[in-house]
Write an enzyme that holds these catalytic residues in place. Structure first.
Site, PDB file in Angstrom:
ATOM      1  N   CYS A   2       0.835  -1.189   0.000  1.00  0.00           N
ATOM      2  CA  CYS A   2       0.000   0.000   0.000  1.00  0.00           C
ATOM      3  C   CYS A   2       0.878   1.249   0.000  1.00  0.00           C
ATOM      4  O   CYS A   2       1.852   1.348   0.732  1.00  0.00           O
ATOM      5  CB  CYS A   2      -0.960   0.086   1.186  1.00  0.00           C
ATOM      6  N   TRP A  74      -2.585  -2.850  -1.710  1.00  0.00           N
ATOM      7  CA  TRP A  74      -2.280  -4.282  -1.738  1.00  0.00           C
ATOM      8  C   TRP A  74      -3.231  -4.894  -0.717  1.00  0.00           C
ATOM      9  O   TRP A  74      -3.112  -4.641   0.477  1.00  0.00           O
ATOM     10  CB  TRP A  74      -0.821  -4.526  -1.348  1.00  0.00           C
ATOM     11  N   ASN A 100      -2.140   2.571   5.304  1.00  0.00           N
ATOM     12  CA  ASN A 100      -1.231   1.458   5.008  1.00  0.00           C
ATOM     13  C   ASN A 100      -0.948   0.754   6.335  1.00  0.00           C
ATOM     14  O   ASN A 100      -0.517   1.410   7.283  1.00  0.00           O
ATOM     15  CB  ASN A 100       0.049   2.047   4.392  1.00  0.00           C
ATOM     16  N   GLY A 101      -1.231  -0.534   6.401  1.00  0.00           N
ATOM     17  CA  GLY A 101      -0.988  -1.263   7.651  1.00  0.00           C
ATOM     18  C   GLY A 101      -2.188  -2.131   7.986  1.00  0.00           C
ATOM     19  O   GLY A 101      -3.066  -2.347   7.143  1.00  0.00           O
ATOM     20  N   GLU A 488      17.822 -18.122  -5.607  1.00  0.00           N
ATOM     21  CA  GLU A 488      17.448 -16.803  -6.121  1.00  0.00           C
ATOM     22  C   GLU A 488      16.980 -16.895  -7.584  1.00  0.00           C
ATOM     23  O   GLU A 488      16.007 -16.247  -7.978  1.00  0.00           O
ATOM     24  CB  GLU A 488      18.637 -15.840  -5.971  1.00  0.00           C
ATOM     25  N   LYS A 492      13.405 -15.700  -8.769  1.00  0.00           N
ATOM     26  CA  LYS A 492      13.219 -14.682  -9.829  1.00  0.00           C
ATOM     27  C   LYS A 492      12.280 -15.210 -10.892  1.00  0.00           C
ATOM     28  O   LYS A 492      11.354 -14.539 -11.311  1.00  0.00           O
ATOM     29  CB  LYS A 492      14.543 -14.356 -10.503  1.00  0.00           C
ATOM     30  N   GLU A 495       8.575 -15.713  -9.591  1.00  0.00           N
ATOM     31  CA  GLU A 495       7.800 -14.532  -9.199  1.00  0.00           C
ATOM     32  C   GLU A 495       7.400 -13.672 -10.395  1.00  0.00           C
ATOM     33  O   GLU A 495       6.377 -13.004 -10.354  1.00  0.00           O
ATOM     34  CB  GLU A 495       8.492 -13.708  -8.113  1.00  0.00           C
ATOM     35  N   HIS A 511      18.061 -36.763  -4.338  1.00  0.00           N
ATOM     36  CA  HIS A 511      17.224 -37.205  -3.222  1.00  0.00           C
ATOM     37  C   HIS A 511      15.777 -36.736  -3.357  1.00  0.00           C
ATOM     38  O   HIS A 511      15.110 -36.514  -2.349  1.00  0.00           O
ATOM     39  CB  HIS A 511      17.833 -36.716  -1.903  1.00  0.00           C
TER      40      HIS A 511
HETATM   41  C1  G6P Z   1       9.252  -8.676  -1.018  1.00  0.00           C
HETATM   42  C2  G6P Z   1       9.862  -8.377  -2.373  1.00  0.00           C
HETATM   43  C3  G6P Z   1      11.204  -9.096  -2.521  1.00  0.00           C
HETATM   44  C4  G6P Z   1      12.116  -8.740  -1.364  1.00  0.00           C
HETATM   45  C5  G6P Z   1      11.461  -9.012  -0.008  1.00  0.00           C
HETATM   46  C6  G6P Z   1      12.275  -8.440   1.130  1.00  0.00           C
HETATM   47  O1  G6P Z   1       8.866  -9.997  -0.964  1.00  0.00           O
HETATM   48  O2  G6P Z   1       8.983  -8.770  -3.408  1.00  0.00           O
HETATM   49  O3  G6P Z   1      11.811  -8.711  -3.737  1.00  0.00           O
HETATM   50  O4  G6P Z   1      13.292  -9.488  -1.462  1.00  0.00           O
HETATM   51  O5  G6P Z   1      10.184  -8.384   0.047  1.00  0.00           O
HETATM   52  O6  G6P Z   1      12.336  -7.043   0.991  1.00  0.00           O
HETATM   53  P1  G6P Z   1      13.411  -6.126   1.675  1.00  0.00           P
HETATM   54  O7  G6P Z   1      13.020  -4.727   1.307  1.00  0.00           O
HETATM   55  O8  G6P Z   1      13.312  -6.376   3.146  1.00  0.00           O
HETATM   56  O9  G6P Z   1      14.747  -6.498   1.135  1.00  0.00           O
END
Ligand code: G6P
Length: 615
Positions: A2, A74, A100-101, A488, A492, A495, A511
């Protein structure tokens, strides 16, 4: 998670609010809305979907007021509907709020308000808050100029949970109120105008002077003035900071997507991460903000790293590098687990938190939990003035500029570089020789050129991506420091392209995951030069024997058997501490090109948000 923008000044508020919202869209894009004070009332518009939908709808209406609030959502409480979009109005239409929250005790408050005759048109916790403010507004007998701020203050005293809010009132055309607890909120100080926003990106086109509000602070803004106090009525002297990046840093600059821009920026962002951070004798790293003497570092026996998402993968690389080069034991925890796990930590433990945004609520909570237990904490963050940066006992800024693509790229490689530099720094405080230190520093300095050479293969990787864009499953495999890069790579890909992908240690593949292998499930092997290289080649053979296609990422000087891989991407030879950074670049490009080819919105993947400020 948000985004909020508020404006009070002399300009047309709506265009400033909508432009600000577009810059905060990475925080959520389920719906967007705006409320502007005009004609003696609050003119409101809300639309599900992207901010662009709201912009089109607003274009058809005459917004002319000079005070307003806006929000990009969001969804947490309540589905994605126009009714659940913000801003929310109080039952009598006097007040509007963007939030937001999460208001955790909203059900109790709602029950009370229903008894008082309030009605609700959404399923959100936020509509409960605006009506609670309205309840106190009606009861408030103080002078008109402080009636609004006092009713916000009284309402917030009863609220449990997190909030960053912007509030306007039909009866107060000269006032905008903001407050925060747990969710970020900044004040932008312009010329005859003030802004409120979840992030500086929304105000940077109008001002570089900002105040980062702290938890439990309320700000009352007029066009020419602002005052900050705490919820408990203490006056606060504002600290004005200057943002050190410009509007161009937050623009696409001719790129198709922010993700592409941010991948290609990495030679520069890595240069910026290390600038001024090596000792004069060139044998170690220097960090200005750790607030820890060499003697104090000598007392540290163990490090715990906490983070979420991509930053957590960076922590896994930090574990590998720090244990390897500094011989200090490292534990890595998901921040969301650490905060509730009540893990016993040894006395001389130091807790590092890593967060690009510096606002991720779980990482912040892990930091606070470590501090509550009396441990010294350090933070690696990118966003200057973020809550985590302010609350940690010391830290390191990444200096990569704004990262706007939801999928983290340049922030990740910067975290990898800082991990390697911390390993060097701690290694030199212990057993690493001067000569080994010199070699590492000189290796670090070559990173931007090495990354450039990999980026030169962008067209080739684009072609490879075209051949793999139609698969629905993929494995990413690597050993030792390549295992986190496999995780990672899988993250990537999944997502942004919605392809199911898993990262595994290459030898563990036997395994379980090997059962997935067929001609419909390709594997990406991360196999740069390492002592386990021959073993990884055997793992590739095992995949090939089962008709699995293989994309291999290997080192230029390692002889790679002809025809073993279907696709081969070669990395320049480099010091092992740099290999995680180099191996990341091809997997970023691969995911990016696959997602674009599948027609996905890579900068705003479905269901995700960049800064996760709810649990
Ligand atoms: C969300 C984002 C990620 C990010 C994670 C942690 O899930 O989509 O890309 O790695 O938050 O965010 P930060 O700002 O704490 O690195």
């Amino acid at each position: 998670m948000c985004g909020i923008v508020g404006y009070i000044g002399k300009q047309n508020a709506s265009s400033i609010l909508l432009e600000g919202l577009k810059r905060l869209e990475y925080r959520g894009y389920d719906s967007a809305g705006m409320a502007v004070h005009q004609g003696g009332g609050l003119k409101t518009i809300k639309k599900i979907g992207r901010v662009d939908n709201l912009v089109s709808a607003a274009n058809g209406q005459k917004f002319s007021g000079h005070l307003g609030i806006s929000h990009t959502r969001w969804a947490t409480h309540g589905g994605v509907t126009d009714a659940n979009a913000h801003p929310h109005l109080s039952t009598d239409g006097t007040l509007a709020l963007a939030h937001n929250g999460v208001i955790e005790n909203y059900q109790n408050i709602k029950r009370f308000l229903l008894e008082q005759g309030y009605t609700f048109s959404s399923q959100t916790d936020s509509e409960v808050l605006v009506n609670l403010i309205s309840y106190h507004y009606d009861k408030e007998t103080c002078p008109a100029d402080i009636r609004l701020v006092e009713s916000v203050r009284k309402a917030l005293k009863h609220v449990e949970g997190t909030f960053g809010i912007a509030v306007v009132c039909k009866d107060s055309p000269g006032q905008l109120i903001g407050a925060r607890r747990g969710s970020p909120l900044i004040v932008g100080i312009g010329d005859g105008e003030h802004l409120l926003a979840s992030d500086v990106a929304a105000v940077i086109s109008r001002t570089q002077n900002v105040v980062y509000l702290k938890d439990n602070e309320i700000v009352a803004l007029s066009p020419d003035n602002f005052t900050i106090s705490t919820i408990n009525l203490q006056d606060v002297s504002p600290i004005i900071s200057t943002v050190d990046w410009s509007i161009e840093d937050a623009e696409l600059g001719g790129h198709a997507h922010y993700m592409e821009k941010e991948i290609l920026e990495q030679p520069v962002s890595l240069e910026n991460t290390m600038r001024g951070r090596f000792s004069d004798d060139g044998s170690t790293a220097n960090f200005g903000g750790l607030n820890l003497s060499s003697q104090e570092w000598r007392q540290i026996d163990r490090l715990v790293f906490c983070a979420c998402g991509t930053a957590w993968h960076a922590c896994l690389v930090a574990e590998y590098l720090i244990e390897r080069f500094a011989r200090i034991p490292v534990e890595v925890e998901y921040a969301s687990e650490f905060r509730y796990r009540n893990a016993p930590l040894e006395k001389n433990t130091l807790v590092f938190v890593v967060s690009q945004s510096g606002e991720t609520i779980d990482t912040l909570a892990a930091l606070r939990e470590a501090q509550r237990k009396g441990f010294r904490t350090l933070a690696i963050t990118n966003v200057v003035g973020s809550t985590i940066a302010r609350e940690a006992d010391g830290g390191i800024y990444q200096h990569v500029g704004p990262e706007i693509g939801v999928a983290s790229t340049k922030a990740f490689t910067s975290q990898l570089l800082l991990s390697a530099m911390i390993a060097l720094y701690l290694g030199r405080l212990r057993d690493m020789s001067y000569t080994d230190g010199l070699a590492l520093v000189s290796a670090f300095k070559s990173v931007p050129q090495l990354v450039d050479r990999i980026l030169d293969q962008n067209d080739r990787i684009h072609d490879i991506a075209a051949r793999y864009a139609d698969y629905e499953d993929m494995l990413f495999l690597g050993r030792q420091s390549m295992f986190p890069i496999a995780l990672e790579g899988a993250l990537k890909l999944k997502e942004i392209s919605y392809i199911h992908a898993e990262g595994y240690p290459a030898a563990e593949m036997k395994h379980g995951p090997i059962a997935l292998i067929s001609d419909r499930c390709p594997s990406v092997f991360l196999a740069p030069h390492a002592e386990t290289f021959q073993k990884v080649l055997s793992n590739i053979q095992e995949i090939k024997a089962r008709k699995g296609k293989v994309i291999a990422v290997a080192s230029e000087s390692d002889p790679f058997p002809d025809d073993l891989a279907d696709e081969l991407i070669l990395l320049p030879d480099a010091h092992e501490a740099l290999q995680p950074i180099l191996a990341t670049i091809p997997v970023q490009l691969l995911s990016y090109h696959i997602a674009v080819r599948r027609g996905c919105d890579v900068d705003k993947p479905r269901n995700l948000a960049k800064s996760v400020t709810v649990e």
